[in-house]
Each structure stands twice: as structure tokens, then as C-alpha cells.
Design a protein around this motif. Structure first.
Motif, short mmCIF file in Angstrom:
data_model
loop_
_atom_site.label_atom_id
_atom_site.label_comp_id
_atom_site.label_asym_id
_atom_site.label_seq_id
_atom_site.Cartn_x
_atom_site.Cartn_y
_atom_site.Cartn_z
N SER A 40 0.84 -1.18 0.00
CA SER A 40 0.00 0.00 0.00
C SER A 40 0.89 1.25 0.00
O SER A 40 1.85 1.32 0.76
CB SER A 40 -0.87 -0.05 1.25
N LYS A 43 1.19 2.26 -7.08
CA LYS A 43 0.46 1.53 -8.14
C LYS A 43 -0.61 2.41 -8.80
O LYS A 43 -0.66 2.51 -10.03
CB LYS A 43 -0.20 0.26 -7.56
N THR A 51 -0.87 5.62 -8.75
CA THR A 51 -0.22 6.75 -9.40
C THR A 51 0.28 6.33 -10.79
O THR A 51 0.09 7.05 -11.78
CB THR A 51 0.96 7.27 -8.54
N1 LIG Z 1 -2.11 14.23 -4.38
C1 LIG Z 1 -1.19 13.71 -3.56
N2 LIG Z 1 -0.46 14.49 -2.74
C2 LIG Z 1 0.49 13.98 -1.94
N3 LIG Z 1 0.81 12.65 -1.87
C3 LIG Z 1 0.12 11.83 -2.68
C4 LIG Z 1 -0.91 12.29 -3.56
N4 LIG Z 1 -1.41 11.22 -4.25
C5 LIG Z 1 -0.72 10.15 -3.79
N5 LIG Z 1 0.19 10.51 -2.86
C6 LIG Z 1 1.09 9.62 -2.14
O1 LIG Z 1 1.75 8.80 -3.08
C7 LIG Z 1 1.99 7.52 -2.53
C8 LIG Z 1 1.51 6.44 -3.50
O2 LIG Z 1 0.08 6.45 -3.58
P1 LIG Z 1 -0.70 5.41 -4.50
O3 LIG Z 1 -2.16 5.67 -4.30
O4 LIG Z 1 -0.18 5.50 -5.88
O5 LIG Z 1 -0.28 4.02 -3.86
P2 LIG Z 1 -0.87 2.56 -4.10
O6 LIG Z 1 0.30 1.65 -4.27
O7 LIG Z 1 -1.88 2.58 -5.18
O8 LIG Z 1 -1.58 2.24 -2.71
P3 LIG Z 1 -2.84 1.27 -2.38
O9 LIG Z 1 -2.37 -0.13 -2.63
O10 LIG Z 1 -3.10 1.54 -0.93
O11 LIG Z 1 -3.97 1.71 -3.27
C9 LIG Z 1 1.29 7.48 -1.17
O12 LIG Z 1 2.25 7.68 -0.17
C10 LIG Z 1 0.33 8.65 -1.24
O13 LIG Z 1 0.12 9.23 0.04
#
Ligand SMILES: Nc1ncnc2c1ncn2[C@@H]1O[C@H](COP(=O)(O)OP(=O)(O)OP(=O)(O)O)[C@@H](O)[C@H]1O
Length: 214
Positions: A35, A39, A41
Motif C-alpha cells: 500500500s 500503483k 499513481t
Molecule cells: N495528491 C497527492 N499528494 C500527496 N501525496 C500523494 C498524492 N497522491 C498520492 N500521494 C502519495 O503517493 C503515494 C503512492 O500512492 P498510491 O495511491 O499510488 O499508492 P498505491 O500503491 O496505489 O496504494 P494502495 O495499494 O493503498 O492503493 C502514497 O504515499 C500517497 O500518500
């Protein structure tokens, strides 16, 4: 083919993607990682819903179009979410037609029954409202809606995250078929190792960086 070249996404307090370089071919690719590893992003960047701070993204040699007041991203990409995001007061058919209209798909290419058939739903479901369907059925409608756009790239963010084992299996099967038989570029962000095993390839993100293969 999708090419990401040195993609970095940076906020004041985090770096969700750092110098990610990769190529994605037709077929199915899983993206795994803890998490917060970046991903979602990564999927938003490929869809053009977010611009990299540094680096470039192209599909078949043409830069991905950024979202604007007219569009939610590049028309060659359709994004599916864990929570389906169907319009609740529209029928299945209306949800599908709306997607085609928003993407300005040529009327001759609009075929609701074909899209439903490709995800294994009967055309009798055309007139149903989302709330009358199971989660697995709604997710299949969400995939059919992505197919209505004619996009050659389909991204799915945790598409089975809210589903039971049987529906997870069915949705995975639909996505795998679209990649293998129809040669769409399918990219699935997932926490489920069972889903990832079914894909042709698995990428791992750790703290925004691509882990070495193997
Ligand atoms: N708009 C934003 N401003 C600041 N930080 C952000 C923003 N969007 C995402 N992040 C940060 O970027 C990082 C990656 O987020 P992301 O949603 O891409 O992860 P993920 O791997 O999809 O997580 P999950 O499996 O929980 O969905 C996280 O630490 C998140 O807090």
C-alpha cells in the motif's frame, strides 16, 4: 506498446514514483506492491490523468494526452476502478452508451450487446440498474464500459478488491482473455497474488521504484 521513460512523480512530502522506466506490450501485466508504493499513481500517469513531474509516457510512439476540460485523459486508455463507478440512476445500456458518447466513438462502432458478450453478461441485463446487480456483475459492466470506448489500453485498479473468490476468478478470466485473445494492453494493480499469477507478467513497485524482475 506503452513506454514510460524515467517517470518521476513528486509532491512536497512524497515521491510516489521515482525514475520508472518500462515497456508494456499487449497482454496482461500485474502491478503489485505494498500500500502506498505507487500503483494507482502509475495507472493515472499511463491514463494521462496526471502528469509526471519528470519523464515521458507514450503509447505507440505518441505522447499520452493530458486530461483537460474536455477529457479525463488519453482516449486510448480506459481505467476501471475497484468500486465500479457506474452511474447509479442509468441502466447498464445507458452507462455503456454514455461512455461511448463521452469518448465520441463513431456510432457504427457502438455495440452494447457485443461489449456485454465480451465480459460474459447476457444482453437481457441491458435494462438493469446497477443496484440490482451483484458486485461481480457490476464490475463486468465496468469492464464492458471500458470496452465501449474502443481503447486499446485497459487499466484496472484493484478490480477484484471488493469481490469474493468466485467473482475474482471470473473478472480475472475476463481480463486475461482480453489481453491474450484480443491483444489489448491490460494492466492490473492488485494485492492478490492469485490474480497476479494469472497475468503474463508481474511488475513490483517498492517505494515508487520498480523492483528488479525475478
Ligand atoms: N495528491 C497527492 N499528494 C500527496 N501525496 C500523494 C498524492 N497522491 C498520492 N500521494 C502519495 O503517493 C503515494 C503512492 O500512492 P498510491 O495511491 O499510488 O499508492 P498505491 O500503491 O496505489 O496504494 P494502495 O495499494 O493503498 O492503493 C502514497 O504515499 C500517497 O500518500
Amino acid at each position: 506498446m506503452i513506454v514510460l521513460d524515467g517517470v518521476t512523480v513528486e509532491y512536497s512530502d512524497s515521491v510516489p514514483l521515482e525514475r520508472v522506466t518500462l515497456e508494456l506490450e499487449p497482454g496482461c501485466t500485474a502491478v503489485m506492491g505494498p500500500s502506498g508504493s505507487g500503483k494507482s499513481t502509475l495507472l493515472r500517469i499511463i491514463a494521462g490523468q496526471q502528469k509526471p513531474t519528470v519523464g515521458a509516457v507514450a503509447i505507440d510512439g505518441v505522447a499520452v494526452a493530458a486530461a483537460s476540460w474536455r477529457s479525463s485523459g488519453d482516449p486510448r486508455v480506459a481505467l476501471i476502478h475497484q468500486d465500479y463507478r457506474l452511474v447509479p440512476f442509468l441502466t447498464v445500456e445507458q452507462n455503456l452508451l454514455l461512455a461511448a458518447e463521452l469518448r465520441e466513438v463513431n456510432r457504427s462502432a457502438v455495440d452494447v450487446d457485443d461489449a456485454l458478450d465480451r465480459v460474459g453478461l447476457p444482453s437481457a441485463m441491458r435494462s438493469r440498474l446497477p443496484r440490482t446487480m451483484s458486485g461481480g456483475e457490476q464490475q463486468r459492466v465496468a469492464i464492458a464500459r471500458a470496452l465501449m470506448t474502443g481503447a486499446p489500453v485497459v487499466l484496472a485498479d484493484e478490480p477484484t478488491g471488493a469481490l469474493d473468490e468466485g467473482n475474482t476468478e471470473r473478472i480475472t478470466e475476463v481480463l486475461v482473455d482480453l489481453g491474450r485473445k484480443e491483444r489489448l494492453v491490460i494492466v492490473v494493480a492488485t494485492h492478490d497474488p492469485g490474480v497476479a499469477r494469472r497475468m503474463d507478467r508481474c511488475l513490483r513497485l517498492i517505494d515508487g521504484k520498480l523492483a528488479p524482475a525475478g
